[in-house]
Scaffold this active site. Sequence first.
Site, PDB file in Angstrom:
ATOM      1  CB  VAL A   4      -1.004   0.073   1.186  1.00 36.82           C
ATOM      2  CG1 VAL A   4      -2.058  -1.003   1.083  1.00 36.82           C
ATOM      3  CG2 VAL A   4      -0.306   0.055   2.546  1.00 36.82           C
ATOM      4  CG  ASN A  40      -8.000  -3.137   8.122  1.00 38.77           C
ATOM      5  OD1 ASN A  40      -8.357  -2.943   9.275  1.00 38.77           O
ATOM      6  ND2 ASN A  40      -7.353  -4.243   7.741  1.00 38.77           N
ATOM      7  CB  SER A  59      -5.872   2.610  17.099  1.00 40.66           C
ATOM      8  OG  SER A  59      -5.498   2.139  18.377  1.00 40.66           O
ATOM      9  CE1 TYR A 106      -0.755   1.169  15.011  1.00 39.69           C
ATOM     10  CE2 TYR A 106      -1.582   1.681  17.213  1.00 39.69           C
ATOM     11  CZ  TYR A 106      -1.754   1.086  15.970  1.00 39.69           C
ATOM     12  OH  TYR A 106      -2.920   0.414  15.687  1.00 39.69           O
ATOM     13  CB  ALA A 107      -0.471   7.000  19.645  1.00 36.65           C
ATOM     14  CE  LYS A 151      -3.723   2.542  13.190  1.00 40.29           C
ATOM     15  NZ  LYS A 151      -4.483   2.030  12.054  1.00 40.29           N
TER      16      LYS A 151
HETATM   17  N1  LIG Z   1      -5.036  -5.797  16.640  1.00 40.59           N
HETATM   18  C1  LIG Z   1      -5.188  -4.756  17.434  1.00 40.59           C
HETATM   19  O1  LIG Z   1      -5.061  -4.864  18.664  1.00 40.59           O
HETATM   20  C2  LIG Z   1      -5.554  -3.422  16.846  1.00 40.59           C
HETATM   21  C3  LIG Z   1      -5.952  -2.405  17.734  1.00 40.59           C
HETATM   22  C4  LIG Z   1      -6.300  -1.159  17.228  1.00 40.59           C
HETATM   23  C5  LIG Z   1      -6.251  -0.933  15.852  1.00 40.59           C
HETATM   24  N2  LIG Z   1      -5.850  -1.937  15.030  1.00 40.59           N
HETATM   25  C6  LIG Z   1      -5.799  -1.625  13.607  1.00 40.59           C
HETATM   26  O2  LIG Z   1      -6.515  -2.608  12.885  1.00 40.59           O
HETATM   27  C7  LIG Z   1      -6.020  -2.660  11.540  1.00 40.59           C
HETATM   28  C8  LIG Z   1      -5.852  -4.089  11.117  1.00 40.59           C
HETATM   29  O3  LIG Z   1      -4.932  -4.685  11.994  1.00 40.59           O
HETATM   30  P1  LIG Z   1      -5.048  -6.221  12.449  1.00 40.59           P
HETATM   31  O4  LIG Z   1      -5.135  -6.199  13.923  1.00 40.59           O
HETATM   32  O5  LIG Z   1      -6.058  -6.951  11.646  1.00 40.59           O
HETATM   33  O6  LIG Z   1      -3.555  -6.655  12.104  1.00 40.59           O
HETATM   34  P2  LIG Z   1      -2.938  -7.758  11.133  1.00 40.59           P
HETATM   35  O7  LIG Z   1      -1.477  -7.567  11.283  1.00 40.59           O
HETATM   36  O8  LIG Z   1      -3.548  -9.083  11.405  1.00 40.59           O
HETATM   37  O9  LIG Z   1      -3.412  -7.269   9.679  1.00 40.59           O
HETATM   38  C9  LIG Z   1      -2.830  -6.171   9.047  1.00 40.59           C
HETATM   39  C10 LIG Z   1      -2.718  -6.503   7.576  1.00 40.59           C
HETATM   40  O10 LIG Z   1      -2.155  -5.354   6.909  1.00 40.59           O
HETATM   41  C11 LIG Z   1      -1.218  -5.827   5.967  1.00 40.59           C
HETATM   42  N3  LIG Z   1      -0.211  -4.810   5.666  1.00 40.59           N
HETATM   43  C12 LIG Z   1       0.689  -4.252   6.511  1.00 40.59           C
HETATM   44  N4  LIG Z   1       1.503  -3.430   5.837  1.00 40.59           N
HETATM   45  C13 LIG Z   1       1.118  -3.455   4.534  1.00 40.59           C
HETATM   46  C14 LIG Z   1       1.581  -2.834   3.356  1.00 40.59           C
HETATM   47  N5  LIG Z   1       2.625  -2.010   3.383  1.00 40.59           N
HETATM   48  N6  LIG Z   1       0.936  -3.079   2.194  1.00 40.59           N
HETATM   49  C15 LIG Z   1      -0.132  -3.922   2.143  1.00 40.59           C
HETATM   50  N7  LIG Z   1      -0.597  -4.562   3.246  1.00 40.59           N
HETATM   51  C16 LIG Z   1       0.011  -4.326   4.418  1.00 40.59           C
HETATM   52  C17 LIG Z   1      -0.580  -7.031   6.624  1.00 40.59           C
HETATM   53  O11 LIG Z   1       0.075  -7.886   5.683  1.00 40.59           O
HETATM   54  C18 LIG Z   1      -1.773  -7.678   7.304  1.00 40.59           C
HETATM   55  O12 LIG Z   1      -2.409  -8.630   6.471  1.00 40.59           O
HETATM   56  C19 LIG Z   1      -4.740  -1.811  11.547  1.00 40.59           C
HETATM   57  O13 LIG Z   1      -5.046  -0.546  10.993  1.00 40.59           O
HETATM   58  C20 LIG Z   1      -4.422  -1.651  13.008  1.00 40.59           C
HETATM   59  O14 LIG Z   1      -3.702  -0.459  13.285  1.00 40.59           O
HETATM   60  C21 LIG Z   1      -5.517  -3.170  15.488  1.00 40.59           C
END
Ligand SMILES: NC(=O)c1ccc[n+]([C@@H]2O[C@H](COP(=O)([O-])OP(=O)(O)OC[C@H]3O[C@@H](n4cnc5c(N)ncnc54)[C@H](O)[C@@H]3O)[C@@H](O)[C@H]2O)c1
Length: 241
Positions: free
Chosen positions: A52, A78, A129, A142-143, A146
């Site tokens: 991305v 996402n 987040s 990170y924060a 977001k």
């Molecule tokens: N898991 C948590 O505790 C949590 C909490 C708050 C927010 N989030 C947010 O939720 C969203 C999804 O996270 P998740 O928990 O499903 O994590 P995850 O790591 O399971 O999924 C994230 C996906 O993004 C893809 N990705 C990362 N960098 C990329 C790039 N440069 N190009 C294309 N794809 C890329 C990864 O390959 C992965 O499949 C994120 O925005 C994350 O910040 C997660």
Amino acid sequence: MELTAVVTGAARGIGREVVTRLRAAGYRVVAVDIAPLPFDGDDGVRPLVADVTAPDTPGAAVELAVSTFGRLDLLVNNAARFLRRPILETSDEDFDGLIATNVRPVFRFSRAALPALIESRGCIVNTASISGLIGVPNQSVYAMTKGAIVQLTRQLAIEFAARGVRVNAVAPGAVDTGFMDEARAADPDPRASLAVTLSNHPIGRVSTPDEVARAIVFLASPESSGITGTILSVDGGYIAR
Ligand SMILES: NC(=O)c1ccc[n+]([C@@H]2O[C@H](COP(=O)([O-])OP(=O)(O)OC[C@H]3O[C@@H](n4cnc5c(N)ncnc54)[C@H](O)[C@@H]3O)[C@@H](O)[C@H]2O)c1
């Protein structure tokens, strides 16, 4: 009429559940991830393995949606990377890398998708987040990324409201995905930090990826037709304390 979505970070975790939920709701989906995508054999999903952060990925994803399915109704920004690091140990490269992965693609994908979304009177839903809403220890950069998404969400909501495009975000607390597993693996005391995490969530557990996906699909659906510029927390009560 079949609706069409572009979802980033769709290979696993929340994004994968979003694709599953959208398919169940009748959407056709362009699923974007840097990792291989698990949707082979579903005619309604076009996998796009791409980074991305690459400048041409957003245009390619939108073009794939429009050329394959004829329209675009929804963009779900996402994809992101996590970084838990005290600011005194955070390098310029950490900072630039996280902006490049977590913020710039949200801007670029939104810019690429908006002409088609104006045409369809569609929606954008961003994954922010709770870290973008409140202070959390050792997550400065990170924060900050977001927080930028939270503000871009509000900004685009205002800018495009009159053109019929709604823009909202979800703000998850801790969610049981690979994201958390990797953070825990890098933690010197994973059991203690899990106990802290659970104590921060009044419902006594972290969310499932599907619980966040359901909120995203709600914000994309006519059920939320009166909602734009909203950051919907899916955090088991974390920020209500
Ligand atoms: N898991 C948590 O505790 C949590 C909490 C708050 C927010 N989030 C947010 O939720 C969203 C999804 O996270 P998740 O928990 O499903 O994590 P995850 O790591 O399971 O999924 C994230 C996906 O993004 C893809 N990705 C990362 N960098 C990329 C790039 N440069 N190009 C294309 N794809 C890329 C990864 O390959 C992965 O499949 C994120 O925005 C994350 O910040 C997660």
